[in-house]
Design a protein around this motif. Structure first.
Motif, mmCIF file in Angstrom:
data_model
loop_
_atom_site.group_PDB
_atom_site.id
_atom_site.type_symbol
_atom_site.label_atom_id
_atom_site.label_comp_id
_atom_site.label_asym_id
_atom_site.label_seq_id
_atom_site.Cartn_x
_atom_site.Cartn_y
_atom_site.Cartn_z
ATOM 1 N N ASP A 177 0.834 -1.199 0.000
ATOM 2 C CA ASP A 177 0.000 0.000 0.000
ATOM 3 C C ASP A 177 0.872 1.254 0.000
ATOM 4 O OD1 ASP A 177 -2.324 -1.493 -0.034
ATOM 5 O OD2 ASP A 177 -2.542 -1.494 2.140
ATOM 6 N N ASP A 178 1.997 1.212 0.704
ATOM 7 C CA ASP A 178 2.946 2.327 0.669
ATOM 8 C C ASP A 178 3.582 2.446 -0.710
ATOM 9 O OD1 ASP A 178 2.517 3.036 3.297
ATOM 10 O OD2 ASP A 178 4.322 2.085 4.071
ATOM 11 N N LEU A 179 4.020 1.303 -1.248
ATOM 12 C CA LEU A 179 4.657 1.325 -2.563
ATOM 13 C C LEU A 179 3.717 1.901 -3.609
ATOM 14 C CD1 LEU A 179 6.936 -1.370 -4.082
ATOM 15 C CD2 LEU A 179 5.036 -0.481 -5.445
ATOM 16 N N ALA A 180 2.446 1.549 -3.546
ATOM 17 C CA ALA A 180 1.480 2.058 -4.524
ATOM 18 C C ALA A 180 1.326 3.568 -4.412
ATOM 19 C CB ALA A 180 0.130 1.365 -4.330
ATOM 20 N N GLU A 181 1.300 4.079 -3.188
ATOM 21 C CA GLU A 181 1.174 5.525 -3.023
ATOM 22 C C GLU A 181 2.394 6.249 -3.584
ATOM 23 O OE1 GLU A 181 0.078 6.786 0.885
ATOM 24 O OE2 GLU A 181 -1.412 5.200 1.130
ATOM 25 N N VAL A 182 3.583 5.684 -3.384
ATOM 26 C CA VAL A 182 4.787 6.276 -3.957
ATOM 27 C C VAL A 182 4.720 6.226 -5.482
ATOM 28 C CG1 VAL A 182 7.295 6.067 -4.163
ATOM 29 C CG2 VAL A 182 6.202 5.765 -1.936
ATOM 30 N N ALA A 183 4.249 5.113 -6.029
ATOM 31 C CA ALA A 183 4.122 4.995 -7.479
ATOM 32 C C ALA A 183 3.189 6.057 -8.041
ATOM 33 C CB ALA A 183 3.623 3.599 -7.847
ATOM 34 N N VAL A 184 2.080 6.308 -7.357
ATOM 35 C CA VAL A 184 1.140 7.333 -7.807
ATOM 36 C C VAL A 184 1.812 8.700 -7.814
ATOM 37 C CG1 VAL A 184 -0.966 8.567 -7.173
ATOM 38 C CG2 VAL A 184 -0.936 6.073 -7.177
ATOM 39 N N ALA A 185 2.586 8.991 -6.778
ATOM 40 C CA ALA A 185 3.304 10.267 -6.734
ATOM 41 C C ALA A 185 4.253 10.396 -7.911
ATOM 42 C CB ALA A 185 4.071 10.377 -5.417
ATOM 43 N N ALA A 186 4.934 9.293 -8.258
ATOM 44 C CA ALA A 186 5.878 9.326 -9.368
ATOM 45 C C ALA A 186 5.173 9.436 -10.711
ATOM 46 C CB ALA A 186 6.752 8.074 -9.328
ATOM 47 N N LEU A 187 4.028 8.776 -10.848
ATOM 48 C CA LEU A 187 3.300 8.786 -12.112
ATOM 49 C C LEU A 187 2.637 10.127 -12.405
ATOM 50 C CD1 LEU A 187 1.610 5.302 -11.741
ATOM 51 C CD2 LEU A 187 3.136 5.935 -13.626
ATOM 52 N N THR A 188 2.133 10.785 -11.387
ATOM 53 C CA THR A 188 1.305 11.968 -11.608
ATOM 54 C C THR A 188 1.999 13.287 -11.314
ATOM 55 O OG1 THR A 188 0.382 11.835 -9.372
ATOM 56 C CG2 THR A 188 -0.788 10.648 -11.128
#
Length: 296
Positions: A177-188
């Protein structure tokens, strides 16, 4: 802020040295591997994002490049999760070919899921970082969810888990769940472009401590069993895994648990503005959700 609340990524200065990085709307994001453990979490945080998978419409298959163009559409950012392992034979070539196609299709940014402490993943990472597109590499520690989703879940339900590492091997498991939030920050967002992030939990647990945390959450004993690498490989083959894949997994496990990945990093707190989720908290949530019911 509670450790379970996602209020959006923090704002960072652009690390690229340019003013050209942009914010990207969720509707312009493509999540490749969007039904997997990490991809489905990324997609859930990005309403409107497109998901690419073999079961999707249109279908996407890494081994069939003819399926790739149809999923790209007008995507500006792509999350890349490669099946099996990023160090598997053919992974670097597939990623390089996809990145070249993405660039021709108007994609601006690639976010690659990689592994921490895996120098043999260098070619796959280079396929993305050398693509000419904006990029971010997420090097994840071992996923906490390996114990509750697919990989080790059946063993844990029966009261143990087995790995070809000593009981003293310590890992700062990262919560997906943490990794996904970081991924969203990187993607957007623009602020993580050009960065390699090493994502860990807030503390390292030995295998013995991991078993204890699982037992406390489940409410019944869980034991860790250490086996020799050869025996572990043979066990995977007996379960139906091809010998090459069984050998690769055994090699990966024995390497990454040699102590190189034990130190905790501050990348998750830096990006999310809060403490990373702890393994014990993950175990309690997974147990409450019914991940490990008592065996019949």
């Amino acid at each position: 802020m509670t450790e379970h609340t996602f209020t959006g990524p923090r704002t960072f200065p652009d690390r690229t040295g340019t003013e050209q990085a942009e914010r990207i709307d969720a509707e312009r994001v493509l999540v490749v591997g969007g039904t997997g453990k990490s991809g489905r979490r990324v997609a859930a945080l990005l309403p409107g994002a497109r998901v690419a998978s073999r079961a999707g419409t249109p279908p996407f298959d890494w081994r069939q490049p003819a399926t790739w163009p149809a999923v790209l559409g007008d995507a500006r950012a792509v999350y890349l999760s490669y099946p099996s392992d990023i160090a598997a034979p053919g992974a670097a070539e597939d990623l390089a070919a996809f990145a070249a196609l993405a660039a021709r299709s108007g994609v601006r940014r690639l976010v690659l899921l990689s592994g921490r402490g895996m120098p043999w993943a260098a070619a796959s990472e280079a396929a993305v970082t050398g693509s000419g597109l904006e990029w971010t590499v997420l090097r994840g520690s071992w996923f906490a969810q390996n114990f509750s989703e697919e990989f080790l879940v059946e063993e844990v339900r029966r009261g143990s888990f087995t790995l070809p590492v000593p009981a003293t091997a310590a890992e700062p498991f990262v919560d997906l769940d943490d990794l996904a939030e970081v991924a969203v920050a990187a993607l957007t967002g623009p602020g993580l472009v050009g960065r390699v992030l090493e994502l860990t939990g807030p503390r390292a647990l030995t295998m013995t401590e991991t078993a204890e945390a699982l037992a406390a959450a489940i409410g019944r004993p869980v034991a860790f069993r250490s086996v020799a690498p050869a025996a572990y490989r043979d066990g995977l083959v007996a379960l139906g895994l091809p010998e090459g894949e069984a050998g690769l997994l055994t090699h990966l496990f024995t390497e990454v648990f040699d102590g190189r990945n034990t130190p905790v990093t501050a990348d998750v707190p830096e990006v999310l503005g809060r403490r990373a989720r702890d393994f014990a908290s993950y175990a309690r949530r997974a147990a409450a959700a019914g991940a490990w019911p008592s065996p019949a």
